[in-house]
Design a protein around this motif. Structure first.
Motif, PDB file in Angstrom:
ATOM      1  N   ASP A   1      -5.360  20.764  39.456  1.00  0.00           N
ATOM      2  CA  ASP A   1      -5.042  19.440  38.924  1.00  0.00           C
ATOM      3  C   ASP A   1      -4.552  19.513  37.477  1.00  0.00           C
ATOM      4  O   ASP A   1      -3.699  18.721  37.057  1.00  0.00           O
ATOM      5  CB  ASP A   1      -6.267  18.524  39.005  1.00  0.00           C
ATOM      6  CG  ASP A   1      -6.543  18.050  40.426  1.00  0.00           C
ATOM      7  OD1 ASP A   1      -5.643  18.192  41.279  1.00  0.00           O
ATOM      8  OD2 ASP A   1      -7.652  17.555  40.687  1.00  0.00           O
ATOM      9  N   LYS A   2      -5.076  20.456  36.709  1.00  0.00           N
ATOM     10  CA  LYS A   2      -4.647  20.590  35.318  1.00  0.00           C
ATOM     11  C   LYS A   2      -3.214  21.088  35.197  1.00  0.00           C
ATOM     12  O   LYS A   2      -2.598  20.943  34.135  1.00  0.00           O
ATOM     13  CB  LYS A   2      -5.598  21.536  34.581  1.00  0.00           C
ATOM     14  CG  LYS A   2      -6.989  20.968  34.367  1.00  0.00           C
ATOM     15  CD  LYS A   2      -7.895  21.973  33.680  1.00  0.00           C
ATOM     16  CE  LYS A   2      -9.305  21.409  33.515  1.00  0.00           C
ATOM     17  NZ  LYS A   2     -10.233  22.388  32.888  1.00  0.00           N
TER      18      LYS A   2
ATOM     19  N   SER B   1      -9.941  21.615  40.405  1.00  0.00           N
ATOM     20  CA  SER B   1      -9.839  21.219  38.996  1.00  0.00           C
ATOM     21  C   SER B   1      -8.791  22.050  38.265  1.00  0.00           C
ATOM     22  O   SER B   1      -8.061  21.532  37.415  1.00  0.00           O
ATOM     23  CB  SER B   1     -11.205  21.348  38.305  1.00  0.00           C
ATOM     24  OG  SER B   1     -11.610  22.710  38.216  1.00  0.00           O
TER      25      SER B   1
ATOM     26  N   GLU C   1     -14.335  22.923  44.544  1.00  0.00           N
ATOM     27  CA  GLU C   1     -14.127  21.900  43.511  1.00  0.00           C
ATOM     28  C   GLU C   1     -13.541  22.511  42.248  1.00  0.00           C
ATOM     29  O   GLU C   1     -12.678  21.902  41.588  1.00  0.00           O
ATOM     30  CB  GLU C   1     -15.451  21.204  43.187  1.00  0.00           C
ATOM     31  CG  GLU C   1     -15.931  20.239  44.251  1.00  0.00           C
ATOM     32  CD  GLU C   1     -17.257  19.602  43.889  1.00  0.00           C
ATOM     33  OE1 GLU C   1     -17.474  18.438  44.271  1.00  0.00           O
ATOM     34  OE2 GLU C   1     -18.078  20.268  43.229  1.00  0.00           O
ATOM     35  N   ARG C   2     -13.961  23.714  41.898  1.00  0.00           N
ATOM     36  CA  ARG C   2     -13.446  24.382  40.702  1.00  0.00           C
ATOM     37  C   ARG C   2     -11.977  24.737  40.883  1.00  0.00           C
ATOM     38  O   ARG C   2     -11.184  24.615  39.939  1.00  0.00           O
ATOM     39  CB  ARG C   2     -14.274  25.637  40.417  1.00  0.00           C
ATOM     40  CG  ARG C   2     -15.712  25.364  40.058  1.00  0.00           C
ATOM     41  CD  ARG C   2     -15.824  24.740  38.666  1.00  0.00           C
ATOM     42  NE  ARG C   2     -15.421  25.689  37.642  1.00  0.00           N
ATOM     43  CZ  ARG C   2     -14.404  25.545  36.821  1.00  0.00           C
ATOM     44  NH1 ARG C   2     -13.631  24.473  36.896  1.00  0.00           N
ATOM     45  NH2 ARG C   2     -14.120  26.465  35.911  1.00  0.00           N
TER      46      ARG C   2
END
Length: 274
Positions: free
Chosen positions: A161-162, A158, A154-155
């Motif tokens: 996605d940024k 993230s 998940e990290r």
């Protein structure tokens, strides 16, 4: 122009590098020209996976520093002209990576190869972030079906996605169908749904993978379930629509109840002396 595939993982030890090597070999066996770029700076491993431990002369840092040109650093894995390796430097540090130079290097590789596979270091630190400036067309995240690995994945998602990069897809490794059927292990589908990304491949736990490493062989040379799973992933990457096998898909409740009734309800407990 080729396609750049970045393969990442939230934690180490999930089989990311072995999958990168096997996937590159599978694509090359299909007739594509493939270059694997090892970005695990200081801890390179692709040369070992591909049987090139004693053949590495130049690495990506040598190219970046001007010690050699890119062509001199590319190693033809099986001398077929289909699969090449750009090795990571073994005695450098991640902070020596120049993201802009790396981007230009990948761009040059894309002009020569059908696929460029970037084997990223595990985690979300500078090793991963330094590769994200490259012209990436697809991101594959490798995880195992456990809560810790899913949380770390998940990290990674993230961070990606940024950067407004393509939404990652998921490969779940080391699935044990029997444990999934009993509800003791997450299925690949549950992992993908939890992470909210598309599932592109599921690989069963296969002892032949370790045997291949011990004997310095490619898993693609061994007829086994893991090889078949990698071959399916490479075909999906090339655009084929293949149904996922769904390893360990739970049986209907009445079948599980029947099996439970047939099992002995009394189990012998043996003491383990330490």
């Amino acid at each position: 122009m080729g396609k750049c595939i970045l393969i990442a993982s939230g934690k180490g030890g999930v089989g990311k590098s072995s999958i990168s090597a096997a996937l590159g070999r599978s694509l090359a066996d299909s007739g594509h020209r493939v270059c694997i770029v090892d970005m695990d700076i200081g801890l390179r491993g692709q040369d070992a996976f591909l049987g090139l431990e004693d053949r590495i002369v130049f690495d990506s840092h040598d190219v970046q520093s001007g010690l050699c040109n890119l062509q001199s650093a590319l190693m033809d894995v099986n001398r077929s002209g289909k699969l090449f390796l750009l090795a990571a430097p073994q005695f450098s540090r991640v902070k020596e990576l120049e993201p802009n130079d790396f981007r230009d290097m990948v761009q040059e590789l894309l002009e020569q190869f059908d696929f460029v596979i970037i084997d990223c270091p595990a985690g979300i630190e500078r090793g991963l972030r330094g590769t994200l400036k490259a012209p990436i067309h697809e991101i594959l995240i490798v995880c195992t079906p456990d809560s810790l690995c899913i949380r770390d994945a998940e990290r990674v998602i993230s961070v990606v996605d940024k950067k407004s990069l393509p939404r990652p897809r998921l490969i779940v490794n080391r699935l044990i169908p029997g444990l999934i059927e009993k509800g003791e292990m997450y299925s690949a589908r549950i992992c993908a749904d939890t992470l909210d990304i598309q599932l592109v491949g599921e690989i069963p736990d296969d002892l032949n993978v370790y045997r291949a490493q011990l004997n310095h062989l490619s898993i693609m040379d061994i007829d086994c379930p893991a090889r078949d799973a990698i071959a399916r992933i490479s075909r999906r990457i090339c655009g084929e629509q293949l149904t996922l096998p769904g390893f360990g898909k739970r049986r209907p409740w009445y079948r599980r109840m029947w099996d439970f009734m047939l099992e002995s309800t009394v189990k012998e407990v043996k003491r383990i002396d330490r």
